[in-house]
Design a protein around this motif. Structure first.
Motif, PDB file in Angstrom:
ATOM      1  N   ASP A  71      19.991 -23.704  22.980  1.00 18.33           N
ATOM      2  CA  ASP A  71      20.020 -24.926  22.183  1.00 18.33           C
ATOM      3  C   ASP A  71      20.128 -24.606  20.696  1.00 18.33           C
ATOM      4  O   ASP A  71      20.775 -25.335  19.950  1.00 18.33           O
ATOM      5  CB  ASP A  71      18.782 -25.781  22.457  1.00 18.33           C
ATOM      6  N   HIS A  72      19.511 -23.512  20.265  1.00 19.27           N
ATOM      7  CA  HIS A  72      19.620 -23.085  18.866  1.00 19.27           C
ATOM      8  C   HIS A  72      21.063 -22.775  18.503  1.00 19.27           C
ATOM      9  O   HIS A  72      21.503 -23.057  17.392  1.00 19.27           O
ATOM     10  CB  HIS A  72      18.756 -21.849  18.590  1.00 19.27           C
ATOM     11  N   PHE A  73      21.779 -22.160  19.429  1.00 26.93           N
ATOM     12  CA  PHE A  73      23.172 -21.823  19.162  1.00 26.93           C
ATOM     13  C   PHE A  73      23.940 -23.059  18.721  1.00 26.93           C
ATOM     14  O   PHE A  73      24.698 -23.020  17.747  1.00 26.93           O
ATOM     15  CB  PHE A  73      23.836 -21.194  20.391  1.00 26.93           C
ATOM     16  N   TYR A  74      23.782 -24.157  19.428  1.00 27.48           N
ATOM     17  CA  TYR A  74      24.503 -25.389  19.100  1.00 27.48           C
ATOM     18  C   TYR A  74      23.922 -26.057  17.853  1.00 27.48           C
ATOM     19  O   TYR A  74      24.654 -26.465  16.958  1.00 27.48           O
ATOM     20  CB  TYR A  74      24.473 -26.361  20.281  1.00 27.48           C
ATOM     21  N   MET A  99      12.344 -24.798  21.161  1.00 27.32           N
ATOM     22  CA  MET A  99      13.746 -24.939  21.499  1.00 27.32           C
ATOM     23  C   MET A  99      14.251 -23.624  22.098  1.00 27.32           C
ATOM     24  O   MET A  99      13.939 -22.551  21.614  1.00 27.32           O
ATOM     25  CB  MET A  99      14.542 -25.301  20.230  1.00 27.32           C
ATOM     26  N   LYS A 100      15.043 -23.715  23.149  1.00 27.73           N
ATOM     27  CA  LYS A 100      15.591 -22.543  23.822  1.00 27.73           C
ATOM     28  C   LYS A 100      16.695 -21.909  22.966  1.00 27.73           C
ATOM     29  O   LYS A 100      17.361 -22.603  22.197  1.00 27.73           O
ATOM     30  CB  LYS A 100      16.189 -22.955  25.165  1.00 27.73           C
TER      31      LYS A 100
END
Length: 116
Positions: free
Chosen positions: A5-8, A1-2
């Motif tokens: 994307d982890h932030f969300y 996962m980028k």
């Protein structure tokens, strides 16, 4: 996962759903806005410049949209604080997202980029 994307994905509800929705609203606003992980922030770039980014206020846990070049905008809902580049639009994750207000602010901000 980028990282972006982890932030969300790493957020708790209702923040997670609100941030995902804001991401979609921003991406759908203009075809040339590009979501990018930049300066360890989920940014949205326009003409290789930061148009806006999303973040979460530590005290309130409310998400906000930081408007690039926002200091040049006059809107009653934008907060500058001690920032020299951006102004913030806070979003209550427990209420409906004010899409029309976001688009109105983005319309104003877009004129600042189109004149560069």
């Amino acid at each position: 996962m980028k990282p972006i994307d982890h932030f969300y994905a790493d957020q708790q509800e209702p923040l997670k759903s609100c941030l995902w929705a804001l991401k979609g609203i921003i991406e759908n606003y203009h075809l040339q806005l590009e979501a990018r992980w930049y300066y360890r922030l989920p940014c949205f770039m326009y003409q290789n410049q930061i148009f806006c980014y999303l973040w979460v206020d530590r005290k309130t846990q409310f998400p906000y949209i930081a408007i690039g070049k926002g200091v040049q905008l006059d809107h009653p809902d934008l907060i500058q604080g001690n920032r020299t580049f951006t102004k913030l639009l806070f979003i209550d994750p427990n209420k409906d997202i004010p899409i029309e207000k976001i688009h109105n602010i983005f319309d104003r901000a877009m004129t600042l980029y189109d004149t560069d």
